[in-house]
Design an enzyme around this catalytic site. Structure first.
Site, PDB file in Angstrom:
ATOM      1  N   ALA A  65      16.067   4.800  16.544  1.00  0.00           N
ATOM      2  CA  ALA A  65      17.032   5.408  17.448  1.00  0.00           C
ATOM      3  C   ALA A  65      16.708   6.897  17.497  1.00  0.00           C
ATOM      4  O   ALA A  65      16.072   7.431  16.583  1.00  0.00           O
ATOM      5  CB  ALA A  65      18.439   5.174  16.927  1.00  0.00           C
ATOM      6  N   GLY A 108      15.814   1.655  14.538  1.00  0.00           N
ATOM      7  CA  GLY A 108      16.171   0.962  15.779  1.00  0.00           C
ATOM      8  C   GLY A 108      14.979   0.275  16.433  1.00  0.00           C
ATOM      9  O   GLY A 108      15.145  -0.711  17.162  1.00  0.00           O
ATOM     10  N   GLU A 111      14.756  -2.924  14.764  1.00  0.00           N
ATOM     11  CA  GLU A 111      15.930  -3.701  15.193  1.00  0.00           C
ATOM     12  C   GLU A 111      15.748  -4.230  16.615  1.00  0.00           C
ATOM     13  O   GLU A 111      16.120  -5.372  16.913  1.00  0.00           O
ATOM     14  CB  GLU A 111      17.180  -2.827  15.076  1.00  0.00           C
ATOM     15  CG  GLU A 111      17.485  -2.507  13.613  1.00  0.00           C
ATOM     16  CD  GLU A 111      18.575  -1.459  13.442  1.00  0.00           C
ATOM     17  OE1 GLU A 111      18.371  -0.310  13.900  1.00  0.00           O
ATOM     18  OE2 GLU A 111      19.626  -1.773  12.881  1.00  0.00           O
ATOM     19  N   GLU A 131      16.572   4.321   7.624  1.00  0.00           N
ATOM     20  CA  GLU A 131      17.778   5.116   7.890  1.00  0.00           C
ATOM     21  C   GLU A 131      18.372   5.716   6.619  1.00  0.00           C
ATOM     22  O   GLU A 131      18.992   6.774   6.644  1.00  0.00           O
ATOM     23  CB  GLU A 131      18.849   4.258   8.579  1.00  0.00           C
ATOM     24  CG  GLU A 131      18.479   3.803   9.983  1.00  0.00           C
ATOM     25  CD  GLU A 131      17.767   2.455  10.028  1.00  0.00           C
ATOM     26  OE1 GLU A 131      17.224   2.012   8.990  1.00  0.00           O
ATOM     27  OE2 GLU A 131      17.754   1.850  11.108  1.00  0.00           O
TER      28      GLU A 131
END
Ligand code: HXC
Length: 257
Positions: A65, A108, A111, A131
């Site tokens: 992300a 992300g 993911e 993260e």
């Protein structure tokens, strides 16, 4: 249709989507999410398209992300806007999506790859949930999907240490379906997607739904769900055609009905 952060092309019945924010290693910001949701809605609605491939660059599928977008946010912003909830819509795409991963698939990015229906990895692929190093955690399903894919031991180690898994380990652990040489990744993914797109469309949707149901239900319910969808496929024209074609030693011609 053109997108700010994606390159989208149709190769026959396959929609090839390339994440394209090279300056940020394809970090997933709000614009990429909006573009991907629009591209997947268009793909799902286009009867000429049967399977999608999502890929990134040779260096990075996606490095997470977008940290710079999240940096200044507080709890009220994140919780108030249910940040990342939009990604649930991505997983509601009904036709299959293959993630073709080369280079980094981190946070992300890992993911997103796991939200696709399966992952084909280049030998350079690296998967991780780093993260924890930012004092946060996965937020797009990683703690759940990684654990279901590779089991608790590896998922817990990766989430707690941020350690990356290379392509060979990812294949051994069952995170990816196959590893291929980087130079062959896109061709292999498009070829695989073309095979899927050549199948009867309703059967493809039903197969995707029933495999995904294995993540949501217990065994008895899952087996029953499978059997009911299997029964339903006997209401389709393509089932009659598929079985007749087998008996007559020819290829089936699908109507999608
Ligand atoms: C924003 C990013 C980014 C990211 C890389 N960049 N990852 N920008 N968000 N996730 C930017 C860098 O700032 C840099 O921009 C440019 O991309 C190139 O990256 P470099 O770090 O210079 O490249 P390199 O040295 O080759 O290192 C590659 C890397 C590293 C190992 C992948 O970039 C990295 O560790 N990135 C972050 C990985 C990560 O923590 N992902 C998880 C994110 S959080 P400039 O402008 O400096 O050139 C996440 C959580 C989701 O996904 C849910 C919970 C919040």
């Amino acid at each position: 249709m053109t997108y700010q952060t994606l390159l989208v092309e149709q190769r026959g019945a396959v929609t090839l989507v390339t994440l394209h924010r090279p300056q940020a290693l394809n970090a997933l910001n709000s614009q990429i999410l909006a573009d991907l949701l629009a591209a997947m809605a268009a793909f799902d609605a286009d009867p000429s398209q049967g399977c999608a491939v999502i890929t990134g660059s040779e260096k990075a599928f996606a490095a997470g992300a977008d940290i710079k977008e999240m940096q200044a946010q507080g709890f009220a912003d994140m919780y108030g806007h249910d940040f990342f909830a939009g990604w649930d819509r991505f997983t509601q795409t009904r036709k299959p999506i293959i993630a073709a991963v080369a280079g980094y698939a981190l946070g992300g990015g890992c993911e997103l790859a796991m939200m696709c229906d399966f992952i084909l990895a280049a030998d350079t692929a690296k998967f991780g949930q780093p993260e924890i190093k930012l004092a946060v955690s996965p937020g797009m399903g990683g703690s759940q999907r990684l654990t279901r894919a590779v089991g608790k031991a590896k998922a817990m180690e990766m989430c707690l240490t941020g350690r990356m898994m290379d392509a060979a380990e990812a294949e051994r652990a069952g995170l990816v379906s196959r590893v291929v040489p980087t130079a062959d990744l896109i061709d292999d993914a498009v070829k695989t997607a073309t095979t899927i797109a050549s199948m009867a469309p309703l059967a493809v949707k039903a197969n995707k739904e029933m495999v995904n149901a294995a993540f949501e239900t217990g065994l008895a319910m899952g087996v029953q769900f499978e059997r009911r969808l299997f029964h339903a496929l006997f209401g389709t024209e393509d089932q009659s055609e598929g079985m007749a074609a087998f008996v007559e030693k020819r290829h089936g011609v699908w109507t999608g009905k």
